[in-house]
Write a protein that holds these residues in place. Structure first.
Motif, PDB file in Angstrom:
ATOM      1  N   LEU A  63       0.827  -1.199   0.000  1.00 22.87           N
ATOM      2  CA  LEU A  63       0.000   0.000   0.000  1.00 22.87           C
ATOM      3  C   LEU A  63       0.868   1.257   0.000  1.00 22.87           C
ATOM      4  N   GLU A  64       1.912   1.269   0.811  1.00 26.35           N
ATOM      5  CA  GLU A  64       2.825   2.423   0.843  1.00 26.35           C
ATOM      6  C   GLU A  64       3.453   2.653  -0.539  1.00 26.35           C
ATOM      7  N   ASN A  65       3.851   1.569  -1.193  1.00 22.72           N
ATOM      8  CA  ASN A  65       4.444   1.699  -2.532  1.00 22.72           C
ATOM      9  C   ASN A  65       3.443   2.275  -3.519  1.00 22.72           C
ATOM     10  N   TRP A  66       2.189   1.861  -3.437  1.00 24.94           N
ATOM     11  CA  TRP A  66       1.164   2.422  -4.315  1.00 24.94           C
ATOM     12  C   TRP A  66       0.969   3.904  -4.029  1.00 24.94           C
ATOM     13  N   GLU A  67       0.877   4.233  -2.737  1.00 26.86           N
ATOM     14  CA  GLU A  67       0.632   5.629  -2.360  1.00 26.86           C
ATOM     15  C   GLU A  67       1.775   6.539  -2.781  1.00 26.86           C
ATOM     16  N   GLN A  68       2.991   6.035  -2.748  1.00 26.51           N
ATOM     17  CA  GLN A  68       4.145   6.838  -3.119  1.00 26.51           C
ATOM     18  C   GLN A  68       4.499   6.680  -4.596  1.00 26.51           C
ATOM     19  N   LYS A  69       3.628   5.982  -5.319  1.00 28.57           N
ATOM     20  CA  LYS A  69       3.741   5.806  -6.770  1.00 28.57           C
ATOM     21  C   LYS A  69       5.038   5.131  -7.211  1.00 28.57           C
ATOM     22  N   ARG A  70       5.574   4.282  -6.341  1.00 24.62           N
ATOM     23  CA  ARG A  70       6.732   3.472  -6.724  1.00 24.62           C
ATOM     24  C   ARG A  70       6.285   2.266  -7.539  1.00 24.62           C
ATOM     25  N   THR A  71       5.083   1.771  -7.246  1.00 26.23           N
ATOM     26  CA  THR A  71       4.465   0.694  -8.013  1.00 26.23           C
ATOM     27  C   THR A  71       2.995   1.049  -8.210  1.00 26.23           C
ATOM     28  N   VAL A  72       2.333   0.325  -9.093  1.00 22.62           N
ATOM     29  CA  VAL A  72       0.915   0.583  -9.334  1.00 22.62           C
ATOM     30  C   VAL A  72       0.114  -0.701  -9.141  1.00 22.62           C
ATOM     31  N   PRO A  73      -1.099  -0.569  -8.615  1.00 21.72           N
ATOM     32  CA  PRO A  73      -1.937  -1.756  -8.460  1.00 21.72           C
ATOM     33  C   PRO A  73      -2.371  -2.282  -9.817  1.00 21.72           C
ATOM     34  N   SER A  74      -2.611  -3.583  -9.874  1.00 20.60           N
ATOM     35  CA  SER A  74      -3.083  -4.168 -11.123  1.00 20.60           C
ATOM     36  C   SER A  74      -4.133  -5.228 -10.818  1.00 20.60           C
ATOM     37  N   GLY A  75      -4.788  -5.697 -11.841  1.00 13.95           N
ATOM     38  CA  GLY A  75      -5.737  -6.795 -11.728  1.00 13.95           C
ATOM     39  C   GLY A  75      -6.838  -6.570 -10.705  1.00 13.95           C
ATOM     40  N   PRO A  76      -7.052  -7.559  -9.845  1.00 10.14           N
ATOM     41  CA  PRO A  76      -8.132  -7.484  -8.868  1.00 10.14           C
ATOM     42  C   PRO A  76      -7.998  -6.282  -7.919  1.00 10.14           C
ATOM     43  N   ALA A  77      -6.776  -5.911  -7.591  1.00 11.29           N
ATOM     44  CA  ALA A  77      -6.579  -4.759  -6.698  1.00 11.29           C
ATOM     45  C   ALA A  77      -7.099  -3.487  -7.354  1.00 11.29           C
ATOM     46  N   ARG A  78      -6.824  -3.320  -8.630  1.00  7.70           N
ATOM     47  CA  ARG A  78      -7.294  -2.138  -9.350  1.00  7.70           C
ATOM     48  C   ARG A  78      -8.821  -2.126  -9.387  1.00  7.70           C
ATOM     49  N   ALA A  79      -9.434  -3.290  -9.608  1.00  9.70           N
ATOM     50  CA  ALA A  79     -10.901  -3.376  -9.634  1.00  9.70           C
ATOM     51  C   ALA A  79     -11.484  -3.018  -8.264  1.00  9.70           C
ATOM     52  N   LEU A  80     -10.869  -3.546  -7.208  1.00  8.93           N
ATOM     53  CA  LEU A  80     -11.346  -3.241  -5.860  1.00  8.93           C
ATOM     54  C   LEU A  80     -11.195  -1.750  -5.557  1.00  8.93           C
ATOM     55  N   LEU A  81     -10.097  -1.160  -5.961  1.00 17.69           N
ATOM     56  CA  LEU A  81      -9.893   0.274  -5.739  1.00 17.69           C
ATOM     57  C   LEU A  81     -10.911   1.108  -6.508  1.00 17.69           C
ATOM     58  N   LYS A  82     -11.323   0.624  -7.672  1.00 22.96           N
ATOM     59  CA  LYS A  82     -12.352   1.336  -8.436  1.00 22.96           C
ATOM     60  C   LYS A  82     -13.678   1.309  -7.672  1.00 22.96           C
TER      61      LYS A  82
END
Length: 100
Positions: A63-82
């Protein structure tokens, strides 16, 4: 390999190079997938990083990596975030699991 197929492949490679250099390439369709602003989503749901990570089933580090834009969520995580983006409070309420 058939010469016609090879010619098409070579043209595709040349077109890809032109596209990457910013040149106009006819018939190219560009699909952009928006990267969710994970920190804004979490804050709109009014939960801590640790709680949000637990609720969506990822590590706090992820989650920290996503928030700091070091990595991006994909697949099911992206759907859940939507889903969370659509109605943060309802999504968080639905994700809360009562511990027995």
């Amino acid at each position: 390999m058939d010469e016609t197929v090879f010619g098409h492949l070579m043209q595709s490679i040349r077109d890809a190079g032109r596209y990457m250099r910013g040149e106009d390439v006819p018939d190219v369709k560009e699909h952009r997938i928006e990267t969710p602003d994970v920190k804004a989503l979490r804050e709109s749901a009014s939960v801590s990083q640790a709680e949000f990570a637990r609720l969506i089933g990822v590590s706090k580090r992820t989650l920290e990596n996503w928030e700091q834009k070091r990595t991006v969520p994909s697949g099911p995580a992206r759907a859940l975030l939507k889903i969370v983006a659509t109605d943060p409070k309802a999504a968080i309420a639905a994700l809360h699991v009562q511990e027995a």
